[in-house]
Design a protein around this motif. Structure first.
Motif, PDB file in Angstrom:
ATOM      1  N   GLN A 189      -4.991   3.081  10.838  1.00  0.00           N
ATOM      2  CA  GLN A 189      -3.888   2.933   9.883  1.00  0.00           C
ATOM      3  C   GLN A 189      -4.237   3.523   8.514  1.00  0.00           C
ATOM      4  OE1 GLN A 189      -0.793   1.987  10.421  1.00  0.00           O
ATOM      5  NE2 GLN A 189      -1.104   1.448  12.554  1.00  0.00           N
ATOM      6  N   GLU A 190      -5.135   4.489   8.492  1.00  0.00           N
ATOM      7  CA  GLU A 190      -5.475   5.162   7.236  1.00  0.00           C
ATOM      8  C   GLU A 190      -4.426   6.221   6.920  1.00  0.00           C
ATOM      9  OE1 GLU A 190      -9.398   6.716   7.375  1.00  0.00           O
ATOM     10  OE2 GLU A 190     -10.368   4.746   7.436  1.00  0.00           O
ATOM     11  N   ARG A 191      -4.065   6.309   5.635  1.00  0.00           N
ATOM     12  CA  ARG A 191      -3.099   7.300   5.173  1.00  0.00           C
ATOM     13  C   ARG A 191      -3.835   8.450   4.506  1.00  0.00           C
ATOM     14  NH1 ARG A 191      -0.824   2.667   7.235  1.00  0.00           N
ATOM     15  NH2 ARG A 191       1.299   2.303   6.536  1.00  0.00           N
ATOM     16  N   THR A 192      -3.505   9.679   4.906  1.00  0.00           N
ATOM     17  CA  THR A 192      -4.141  10.867   4.327  1.00  0.00           C
ATOM     18  C   THR A 192      -3.069  11.835   3.864  1.00  0.00           C
ATOM     19  OG1 THR A 192      -5.949  10.628   5.910  1.00  0.00           O
ATOM     20  CG2 THR A 192      -5.810  12.707   4.729  1.00  0.00           C
ATOM     21  N   GLU A 224       0.826  -1.196   0.000  1.00  0.00           N
ATOM     22  CA  GLU A 224       0.000   0.000   0.000  1.00  0.00           C
ATOM     23  C   GLU A 224       0.868   1.256   0.000  1.00  0.00           C
ATOM     24  OE1 GLU A 224      -3.077   2.260   3.072  1.00  0.00           O
ATOM     25  OE2 GLU A 224      -2.694   0.112   3.294  1.00  0.00           O
ATOM     26  N   ASP A 225       1.913   1.255   0.807  1.00  0.00           N
ATOM     27  CA  ASP A 225       2.772   2.431   0.890  1.00  0.00           C
ATOM     28  C   ASP A 225       3.568   2.636  -0.391  1.00  0.00           C
ATOM     29  OD1 ASP A 225       1.840   2.940   3.409  1.00  0.00           O
ATOM     30  OD2 ASP A 225       3.528   2.019   4.451  1.00  0.00           O
ATOM     31  N   ILE A 226       4.009   1.560  -1.017  1.00  0.00           N
ATOM     32  CA  ILE A 226       4.726   1.689  -2.285  1.00  0.00           C
ATOM     33  C   ILE A 226       3.794   2.221  -3.369  1.00  0.00           C
ATOM     34  CG2 ILE A 226       5.884   0.367  -4.118  1.00  0.00           C
ATOM     35  CD1 ILE A 226       7.062  -1.399  -1.856  1.00  0.00           C
ATOM     36  N   GLN A 227       2.517   1.823  -3.302  1.00  0.00           N
ATOM     37  CA  GLN A 227       1.541   2.384  -4.243  1.00  0.00           C
ATOM     38  C   GLN A 227       1.380   3.888  -4.017  1.00  0.00           C
ATOM     39  OE1 GLN A 227      -0.142   0.982  -6.903  1.00  0.00           O
ATOM     40  NE2 GLN A 227      -0.716   3.130  -7.232  1.00  0.00           N
TER      41      GLN A 227
END
Length: 463
Positions: A436-439, A81-84
């Protein structure tokens, strides 16, 4: 009467000289930023489970508010997810470190599952066309290594060198950019001066200088060891990561401030750069052991220098302090005194100065800016930070001719920031630790814009 005239003449000359110094020399250390109203479109060219480590033993007692890392932002499991997110931002490179404590929890025994994890990370990076840069040591190491006095004991150098060369051998087909040690002077300062890093030894400059020597020795041994075993040595670039915080005098015409800042700057910056320029390491601080170490191979053991840059320190001599100096910051909260959430100011001029310093002291060695970022909880200064620091990179490239090959923002997501715990928000993405949501932070949209413009210019140039 003649004597009075001569005295007045001398006073006038001294005043003129001071004014010239302040206006032409000292003032060049600061640029005019128009209070944040400058053009917002400046063109630029540019955890898998508990593991025993030196830091796991250190927290939570020594972490701000007694915080404990835990899963942090769970990048270990959410790396895809983070690499995306990196790909979405337009990033084409990613610097990360190998967790020595996870890979070798017991001396001489490598965890195959952890190695498989890193192979998977590298495969995902390549799938997303993102270039990996691997760091061998970033402050954390196994507890067994710490319990044997870590880098204070010269017999342990070979253990770290062996690990690094083994990891290169493991991943050399998937990575071509390698950092040996991250910020040796920060590791030394935090662990053996301020005591905010493990093992928490305060005011131990003699230990610090010995450890610095051992870290530099380890870098040279790792570089030579990798080049000997690499299938294609010319395809692999290896460098040390040097953090530069300039130590500038609080009062630029006070000899005591000037002398004190010079001593500190040499101990934290100059001695390391000199080692890679001359092969001779010299540690000179008043009241400590005068330590020297020579290694003729040193000037030939960096294919690049990784530059971490954040700000500078203003140093004032103070006879009433135990260390005889204090670190200060301007207090008007504007221009060069605009503070980050960390105890230092925005100072983009220093990034330009750091690039030029490396260029002058280590000519012909390329620079990767391996860390540059701001702790900004409310995201109200990040846009200024990014515009100004990237502008400084542009000037370093275009005006000073610095060979800057890449720029890594610190960091992609919020993180557990060492002794500061979760209090410092460096990430381009805010992470809600509960969900753990990324904004994406608003100030980071400028970063996205810059990357896109840089990519368009690069592609146009290479048509």
């Amino acid at each position: 009467m003649l004597g009075l005239v001569i005295v007045l003449f001398i006073i006038i000359v001294i005043i003129i000289c001071f004014r010239w110094y302040l206006s032409h020399v000292h003032s060049s250390l600061y640029w005019c930023w128009d209070n944040g109203n400058e053009d917002k479109r400046i063109a630029i060219d540019t955890n898998n489970g508990p593991v025993a480590s030196n830091w796991s033993e250190w927290e939570p007692t020594h972490i701000k508010h007694g915080q404990k890392c835990g899963l942090a932002v769970d990048h270990y499991h959410r790396y895809k997810e983070d690499i995306q997110l990196m790909h979405t931002l337009g990033c084409n490179a990613y610097r990360f470190s190998l967790a020595w404590d996870k890979i070798e929890p017991i001396e001489g025994q490598y965890d195959k599952d952890i190695l498989t994890h890193y192979h998977d990370v590298l495969k995902e990076l390549h799938r997303q066309s993102i270039i990996p840069m691997i760091t061998f040591h970033h402050f954390v190491h196994p507890l067994w290594f710490e319990q044997r006095s870590a880098f204070l004991d010269s017999s342990n150098i070979s253990k770290f060198v062996r690990f690094s060369i083994d990891m290169f051998q493991e991943f050399q087909d998937e990575c071509h950019l390698w950092c040996t040690i991250n910020e040796p002077e920060v590791y030394v300062s935090g662990g053996y001066f301020t005591g905010i890093f493990p093992p928490g030894h305060k005011s131990q400059p003699n230990e610090a200088s010995l450890i610095m020597q051992h870290l530099l020795q380890a870098h040279v041994d790792i570089y030579d060891g990798i080049k000997k075993i690499a299938h294609q040595p010319e395809q692999h670039s290896i460098g040390i990561v040097k953090d530069i915080f300039q130590f500038d005098p609080w009062n630029p015409v006070n000899p005591l401030d000037i002398y004190t800042s010079h001593i500190l700057d040499y101990a934290m910056n100059g001695c390391i750069l000199d080692f890679f320029r001359t092969g001779c390491f010299k540690w000179t601080m008043p009241g400590t052991i005068h330590r020297t170490y020579t290694n003729s191979r040193a000037p030939y053991t960096n294919d690049f220098i990784g530059l971490n840059y954040y700000s500078h320190f203003l140093v004032r001599f103070n006879l009433f302090k135990p260390s005889f100096y204090e670190i200060l910051h301007r207090q008007d909260d504007s221009g060069s005194a605009l503070m980050t959430d960390m105890p230092y100011a925005l100072y983009p001029e220093g990034l330009y100065r750091a690039c030029v310093r490396i260029k002058n002291q280590l000519p012909c060695i390329p620079i990767y800016i391996t860390e540059n970022g701001i702790a900004d909880r409310f995201d109200d200064r990040r846009h200024l930070f990014l515009r100004r620091y990237l502008y400084a990179v542009s000037r370093a490239i275009n005006e000073a001719g610095c060979d800057v090959r890449g720029y890594f923002y610190w960091s992609l997501t919020d993180n557990f920031e060492w002794a500061e715990g979760y209090d410092m928000k460096f990430g381009l993405y805010h992470v809600d630790l509960q969900t753990q949501e990324r904004t994406l932070r608003d100030g980071s949209k400028y970063f996205q814009y810059v990357i896109q413009k840089h990519r368009e210019k690069y592609e146009k140039k290479n048509l």
